[in-house]
Design a protein around this motif. Structure first.
Motif, PDB file in Angstrom:
ATOM      1  N   ARG A 128       2.326  11.089  12.330  1.00 27.47           N
ATOM      2  CA  ARG A 128       1.144  10.598  11.612  1.00 27.47           C
ATOM      3  C   ARG A 128      -0.038  10.486  12.568  1.00 27.47           C
ATOM      4  NH1 ARG A 128       2.592   9.066   6.355  1.00 27.47           N
ATOM      5  NH2 ARG A 128       4.649   8.138   6.354  1.00 27.47           N
ATOM      6  N   SER A 139      -4.938  14.152   4.189  1.00 27.07           N
ATOM      7  CA  SER A 139      -4.416  12.961   3.511  1.00 27.07           C
ATOM      8  C   SER A 139      -4.077  11.865   4.528  1.00 27.07           C
ATOM      9  CB  SER A 139      -3.182  13.351   2.707  1.00 27.07           C
ATOM     10  OG  SER A 139      -2.366  12.240   2.501  1.00 27.07           O
ATOM     11  N   GLU A 140      -3.551  12.268   5.665  1.00 22.90           N
ATOM     12  CA  GLU A 140      -3.103  11.295   6.668  1.00 22.90           C
ATOM     13  C   GLU A 140      -4.252  10.683   7.468  1.00 22.90           C
ATOM     14  OE1 GLU A 140      -0.157   9.900   7.385  1.00 22.90           O
ATOM     15  OE2 GLU A 140       0.416  10.816   5.504  1.00 22.90           O
ATOM     16  N   ARG A 157      -9.703   4.487   3.783  1.00 20.98           N
ATOM     17  CA  ARG A 157      -9.887   3.236   3.030  1.00 20.98           C
ATOM     18  C   ARG A 157      -8.859   2.168   3.399  1.00 20.98           C
ATOM     19  NH1 ARG A 157      -7.618   4.049  -2.901  1.00 20.98           N
ATOM     20  NH2 ARG A 157      -6.039   5.603  -2.488  1.00 20.98           N
ATOM     21  N   GLU A 158      -7.788   2.588   4.072  1.00 19.26           N
ATOM     22  CA  GLU A 158      -6.836   1.571   4.543  1.00 19.26           C
ATOM     23  C   GLU A 158      -6.955   1.388   6.054  1.00 19.26           C
ATOM     24  OE1 GLU A 158      -2.685   2.944   4.711  1.00 19.26           O
ATOM     25  OE2 GLU A 158      -3.318   4.592   3.451  1.00 19.26           O
ATOM     26  N   ILE A 163       5.656   9.733   1.950  1.00 18.46           N
ATOM     27  CA  ILE A 163       6.776  10.170   2.785  1.00 18.46           C
ATOM     28  C   ILE A 163       6.977  11.644   2.427  1.00 18.46           C
ATOM     29  CG2 ILE A 163       9.235   9.860   3.325  1.00 18.46           C
ATOM     30  CD1 ILE A 163       7.682   7.379   4.069  1.00 18.46           C
ATOM     31  N   TYR A 164       6.865  12.473   3.424  1.00 22.37           N
ATOM     32  CA  TYR A 164       6.935  13.909   3.161  1.00 22.37           C
ATOM     33  C   TYR A 164       8.379  14.370   3.291  1.00 22.37           C
ATOM     34  CZ  TYR A 164       2.007  13.222   3.839  1.00 22.37           C
ATOM     35  OH  TYR A 164       0.727  12.739   3.738  1.00 22.37           O
ATOM     36  N   GLY A 165       8.906  14.831   2.211  1.00 26.11           N
ATOM     37  CA  GLY A 165      10.281  15.292   2.265  1.00 26.11           C
ATOM     38  C   GLY A 165      10.783  15.630   0.882  1.00 26.11           C
ATOM     39  N   PRO A 166      11.962  16.226   0.818  1.00 25.53           N
ATOM     40  CA  PRO A 166      12.497  16.598  -0.490  1.00 25.53           C
ATOM     41  C   PRO A 166      13.019  15.377  -1.246  1.00 25.53           C
ATOM     42  CG  PRO A 166      14.062  17.127   1.226  1.00 25.53           C
ATOM     43  CD  PRO A 166      12.868  16.571   1.920  1.00 25.53           C
ATOM     44  N   ARG A 187      -3.528  20.015   3.857  1.00 27.93           N
ATOM     45  CA  ARG A 187      -3.604  18.922   2.878  1.00 27.93           C
ATOM     46  C   ARG A 187      -3.066  17.626   3.483  1.00 27.93           C
ATOM     47  NH1 ARG A 187      -0.037  17.071  -0.552  1.00 27.93           N
ATOM     48  NH2 ARG A 187       1.426  18.778  -0.264  1.00 27.93           N
ATOM     49  N   VAL A 188      -1.920  17.733   4.135  1.00 25.19           N
ATOM     50  CA  VAL A 188      -1.313  16.539   4.740  1.00 25.19           C
ATOM     51  C   VAL A 188      -2.221  15.997   5.839  1.00 25.19           C
ATOM     52  CG1 VAL A 188       0.651  15.710   6.093  1.00 25.19           C
ATOM     53  CG2 VAL A 188       1.041  17.226   4.162  1.00 25.19           C
ATOM     54  N   ARG A 215      -2.274   7.982  -1.368  1.00 18.24           N
ATOM     55  CA  ARG A 215      -2.212   7.163  -0.174  1.00 18.24           C
ATOM     56  C   ARG A 215      -3.209   6.005  -0.235  1.00 18.24           C
ATOM     57  NH1 ARG A 215      -1.146   8.179   5.906  1.00 18.24           N
ATOM     58  NH2 ARG A 215      -1.576   6.070   6.457  1.00 18.24           N
ATOM     59  N   GLY A 216      -2.738   4.828   0.119  1.00 15.41           N
ATOM     60  CA  GLY A 216      -3.627   3.674   0.186  1.00 15.41           C
ATOM     61  C   GLY A 216      -3.762   2.909  -1.111  1.00 15.41           C
ATOM     62  N   PHE A 219       9.694  14.744  10.281  1.00 14.99           N
ATOM     63  CA  PHE A 219       8.641  14.125   9.473  1.00 14.99           C
ATOM     64  C   PHE A 219       8.563  14.780   8.101  1.00 14.99           C
ATOM     65  CE2 PHE A 219       4.130  13.819   8.182  1.00 14.99           C
ATOM     66  CZ  PHE A 219       4.005  12.446   8.168  1.00 14.99           C
ATOM     67  N   PHE A 220       8.653  16.099   8.083  1.00 14.98           N
ATOM     68  CA  PHE A 220       8.564  16.809   6.808  1.00 14.98           C
ATOM     69  C   PHE A 220       9.902  16.867   6.065  1.00 14.98           C
ATOM     70  CE2 PHE A 220       4.581  18.213   8.695  1.00 14.98           C
ATOM     71  CZ  PHE A 220       3.730  17.959   7.631  1.00 14.98           C
ATOM     72  N   ARG A 221      10.925  16.250   6.630  1.00 17.02           N
ATOM     73  CA  ARG A 221      12.191  16.077   5.913  1.00 17.02           C
ATOM     74  C   ARG A 221      12.315  14.639   5.406  1.00 17.02           C
ATOM     75  NH1 ARG A 221      15.032  19.685   3.914  1.00 17.02           N
ATOM     76  NH2 ARG A 221      16.888  18.400   4.097  1.00 17.02           N
ATOM     77  N   GLY A 222      11.286  13.850   5.668  1.00 20.72           N
ATOM     78  CA  GLY A 222      11.287  12.460   5.216  1.00 20.72           C
ATOM     79  C   GLY A 222      12.141  11.538   6.075  1.00 20.72           C
ATOM     80  N   LEU A 276       8.003   9.315  -1.997  1.00 21.37           N
ATOM     81  CA  LEU A 276       8.098  10.749  -1.751  1.00 21.37           C
ATOM     82  C   LEU A 276       7.005  11.496  -2.528  1.00 21.37           C
ATOM     83  CD1 LEU A 276      11.939  10.800  -1.901  1.00 21.37           C
ATOM     84  CD2 LEU A 276      10.624  11.596   0.051  1.00 21.37           C
ATOM     85  N   ARG A 296      -0.349  23.385   3.039  1.00 15.17           N
ATOM     86  CA  ARG A 296       0.288  22.067   2.980  1.00 15.17           C
ATOM     87  C   ARG A 296      -0.080  21.264   4.226  1.00 15.17           C
ATOM     88  NH1 ARG A 296       6.327  19.943   3.499  1.00 15.17           N
ATOM     89  NH2 ARG A 296       6.054  18.093   2.230  1.00 15.17           N
ATOM     90  N   ARG A 322      13.217   1.088   5.591  1.00 14.88           N
ATOM     91  CA  ARG A 322      12.708   2.069   6.549  1.00 14.88           C
ATOM     92  C   ARG A 322      11.989   1.302   7.656  1.00 14.88           C
ATOM     93  NH1 ARG A 322      11.598   7.779   5.889  1.00 14.88           N
ATOM     94  NH2 ARG A 322       9.951   8.418   7.295  1.00 14.88           N
ATOM     95  N   HIS A 324       5.561   6.711  12.236  1.00 16.13           N
ATOM     96  CA  HIS A 324       6.066   7.987  12.741  1.00 16.13           C
ATOM     97  C   HIS A 324       5.013   8.609  13.655  1.00 16.13           C
ATOM     98  CE1 HIS A 324       8.069  11.824  12.860  1.00 16.13           C
ATOM     99  NE2 HIS A 324       9.059  11.326  12.145  1.00 16.13           N
ATOM    100  N   ALA A 378      -6.860   8.352   4.591  1.00 17.77           N
ATOM    101  CA  ALA A 378      -6.369   7.004   4.918  1.00 17.77           C
ATOM    102  C   ALA A 378      -7.493   6.101   5.408  1.00 17.77           C
ATOM    103  CB  ALA A 378      -5.285   7.101   5.978  1.00 17.77           C
ATOM    104  N   LEU A 381       0.843  -1.195   0.000  1.00 23.65           N
ATOM    105  CA  LEU A 381       0.000   0.000   0.000  1.00 23.65           C
ATOM    106  C   LEU A 381       0.877   1.242   0.000  1.00 23.65           C
ATOM    107  CD1 LEU A 381      -2.752  -0.754   2.679  1.00 23.65           C
ATOM    108  CD2 LEU A 381      -2.946  -0.908   0.229  1.00 23.65           C
TER     109      LEU A 381
END
Lengths: 280, 451
Positions: free
Chosen positions: B301, B50-51, B57-58, A207-210, B46-47, A270-271, B441-444, A259, B43, A249, B298, B55, A203
């Motif tokens: 989330r 989205s989170e 449906r999962e 991942i939020y990041g550059p 939106r996040v 997502r999902g 988190f926002f740097r991945g 990403l 942002r 990860r 994380h 989510a 699924l």
């Protein structure tokens, strides 16, 4: 099972094996030295070498090598060519079965055999082919320019998608090995393991990041793939036909971390369920 | 000074206006300086969607743990969306006037930061046991995150474990009994049913509590919609006016409503902030006990699920308030129960729908609070306390509809408010940890749990 690796001349009185029975791995007892030892002790029997893609047998009679054969499927070599090929095997289980007689003879024995073996050994030592001959040869993914002779070009034109074993299992083993060594060394060819890992359904997890071009999978799944492949690998997202770098990860079982930029590019959210397969 | 006088004094402090202002400031500090909601508001929005809603449906797919992030949010919502969203909301409008709704919204807005931080810290500092189960919440983030102030963790756990018996059990069971009494349900029978239900659900641990919450929260929302939509349709024409009144009366109630109405700015602020803080439990430290159970990669989330919990709570209280304001019944004054009864007279299903809704709201709250109390008690006394705690909780659930124990209820109400003090202190001191987690988190970056 207790193994008796590389011990010669000792009676084998256990596990019901006949006296003189011997088994081990060429990684510990190289082929040329092994044959030399069998010859010097005057043994009669069959030395069987078996890898997943290649089988070989050498028959000795009273310390003389009288027959050698290697084969893979329907292709095969006999005699000195077979000895040349077997001399290059760096890792393979072997078993010596005493008192097995050859079906016919392809070698005359005598000093010619040790001389041929030591010549082949010297040549193989100067070559750097992958130790696993099950690896598949392919043209490199990154382009570049190299200058090749006609013989190397002819070989290059015929080897793509074949295992090293398949290429070497042809007359002129040592010549082919030298050409392969050159092609691999120049980067005109790549040898990669043939990966047969079943696709995984994961699924999508943002991942939020550059950055972009990196896919994350759970550490356990990554480790499982790494164990199966034993080579650097990437991840192919089936149906989307995207090839991405893959990194482990923690704590994302059943998920494929992508990403944000890749999510946009691949029109995923997502999902979403994605089938992925590692690819070398 | 006897214990009840002392309790009354403390109660005035913990639910007083300065305390509400403190809650608001801490929420603002977290929103602005740590989570940095405003650095990229769109942002973040939106996040956030989205989170959580993205989510949905999962929802059945966990991250390998006991319950999914969705289920953890359901347990928290089951406790949060309670009778305070119906009767409490009406009481706030009656006390503070329409302007109270505006201040409630402000409380909700900054409360999102508090709830986000609570849920994030709860996951970050939770403890994982050998059998794969986890425990977390303010007692754990205070204990592990502030090693020099561990006494705060013990205070919190004590307040939570005792408050759960009163405010989370007796008072909820009393509300169920009270709501069902007009429908002819004998209090003893209601008590027996509640005791059995609570015993069976809590007996199954977090997995059964989560399954229960997964059913009861949608049921709550469905019942709420059945109760409120016909009224919204009935008073639909007055909704824009009610909305305008909320804004007009927020800053100058006297001018908007006339001095004769008796509403002051302070009354609006006090009542509104009270709802905006205590209805959603942001800062009390109860919900993070549920959020800590979620298996996520994380902590941030799960923080977003905390925001969603606030959003759902905001919708329920706001719709209740707007319906009440549009009906015009708030001008008639009286108690919350009388106002609710008058409001639902216009409903096609009448009083029974209100009764059933209140009963289900209270029931869900009760079960989740049982789990909160049990976790707090287990932190204080170890795993052996779980079954004695569950049995005591079930016995009190039986007693609740029968009435009595008012003194204990009053004390537990104060303890419920006192839970916020160590928790809020912890949130201030651990705010930078939340900030770092959000940044990572926002740097991945992957989450590295503390040792």
């Amino acid at each position: 099972m207790v193994k008796r690796e590389g011990m010669l001349g000792e009676p084998s009185d256990y596990l019901g094996q006949p006296q003189g029975y011997l088994e081990g791995n060429l990684a510990e007892f190289p082929f040329v030295a092994l044959v030399g030892a069998l010859m010097s002790t005057g043994r009669t029997g069959r030395l069987l070498v078996r890898t997943p893609y290649l089988e070989g047998e050498v028959f000795l009679r009273g310390g003389q090598v009288v027959h050698a054969r290697v084969w893979s499927g329907e292709k095969g070599l006999e005699g000195e060519e077979a000895l040349d090929l077997l001399s290059g095997l760096k890792r393979a289980p072997y078993r010596f079965e005493p008192e097995v007689l050859p079906p016919h003879t392809t070698l005359l024995g005598g000093l010619a055999v040790p001389a041929r073996l030591s010549e082949a050994q010297a040549l193989w030592q100067g070559l750097s082919l992958p130790s696993d001959w099950g690896y598949v040869l392919r043209l490199p993914t990154k382009g570049g320019q190299v200058e090749l002779g006609p013989e190397a070009l002819r070989v290059l034109a015929q080897v793509e998608g074949k295992r090293i074993t398949e290429v070497l299992l042809a007359p002129g083993v040592l010549r082919l090995a030298r050409i392969l060594h050159t092609l691999l060394g120049m980067g005109a060819l790549e040898a990669v393991p043939l990966v047969e890992v079943p696709p995984a359904s994961l699924l999508v997890l943002p991942i939020y990041g550059p950055g972009s071009g990196v896919a994350y999978v759970d550490e356990a799944l990554y480790a499982e793939w790494a164990r199966a492949i034993r080579h650097a690998f990437r991840l192919r997202l089936k149906r989307l036909e995207a090839l991405m770098e893959v990194r482990p990860r923690p704590n994302i079982p059943g998920r494929l971390g992508l990403l944000e930029e890749d999510l946009k590019r691949l029109r995923l959210r997502r999902g979403d369920k994605v089938e992925v397969v590692p690819e070398v | 000074m006897d214990i009840l006088t002392l309790n009354e004094y403390l109660n005035r402090i913990v639910y007083g206006f300065p305390m509400k202002l403190f809650f608001l400031l801490v929420g603002a500090y977290l929103v602005i300086f740590q989570i940095r909601w405003f650095s990229a508001p769109l942002r973040m929005l939106r996040v956030s969607f989205s989170e959580t809603l993205g989510a949905i449906r999962e929802r059945t797919y966990g991250f390998g743990g006991q319950i999914t992030p969705f289920q953890a949010a359901m347990v928290a919502l089951s406790a949060t969306v309670g009778t305070g969203h119906l009767l409490g909301m009406l009481a706030a409008v009656l006390l503070g006037g329409p302007g109270a709704v505006f201040w409630m919204w402000l409380g909700y807005f900054f409360g999102t930061g508090t709830k986000f931080a609570e849920a994030t810290l709860a996951v970050h500092f939770r403890r994982r046991f050998a059998d794969g189960s986890v425990s977390g919440g303010p007692m754990y983030y205070l204990y592990r995150g502030l090693p020099r102030l561990r006494f705060l963790a013990y205070f919190f756990a004590f307040f939570a474990a005792v408050a759960a018996f009163g405010i989370g059990n007796l008072s909820q069971a009393g509300a169920v009994g009270g709501a069902l009494a007009p429908l002819g349900a004998p209090p003893a029978l209601v008590g027996l049913f509640l005791a059995l239900l609570v015993g069976v659900v809590l007996g199954g641990g977090i997995v059964r509590v989560a399954r229960f919450a997964q059913v009861v929260v949608p049921l709550k929302l469905l019942l709420f919609l059945v109760a409120v939509v016909p009224l919204l349709v009935l008073y639909g024409a007055q909704i824009p006016e009610a909305l305008a009144l909320v804004f007009r009366a927020a800053f100058s109630p006297e001018a908007a409503l006339g001095g004769a109405a008796g509403y002051s700015l302070f009354a609006a602020l006090n009542a509104g902030l009270g709802r905006g803080i205590f209805a959603n439990e942001a800062g009390l430290g109860s919900a993070p006990i549920a959020h800590a159970q979620a298996q996520v990669d994380h902590p941030v989330r799960q923080g977003f699920w905390g925001v969603t919990e606030m959003f759902v709570s905001f919708l329920v209280t706001s719709l209740t308030a707007l319906t009440f304001l549009a009906s015009g019944l708030w001008r008639e004054g009286g108690s919350a129960a009388e106002a609710a009864s008058a409001l639902f007279q216009a409903h096609p299903l009448g009083g029974p729908i209100l009764a059933v809704t209140v009963a289900v709201f209270a029931l869900g709250t009760m079960v989740s609070w049982g789990f909160y109390g049990e976790e707090a008690a287990a932190f204080l006394f170890g795993e052996g306390i779980r079954w004695p705690y569950r049995l005591t909780f079930a016995v009190l659930a039986f007693v609740g509809p029968l009435g009595g124990l008012e003194a204990f209820l009053a004390i537990s109400d104060t303890l419920n408010g006192l839970m916020a003090i160590p928790n809020i202190l912890g949130l201030i001191l651990l705010g930078p940890v939340v900030g770092r987690l959000v940044y990572g988190f926002f740097r991945g970056e992957p989450w590295i749990p503390p040792r």
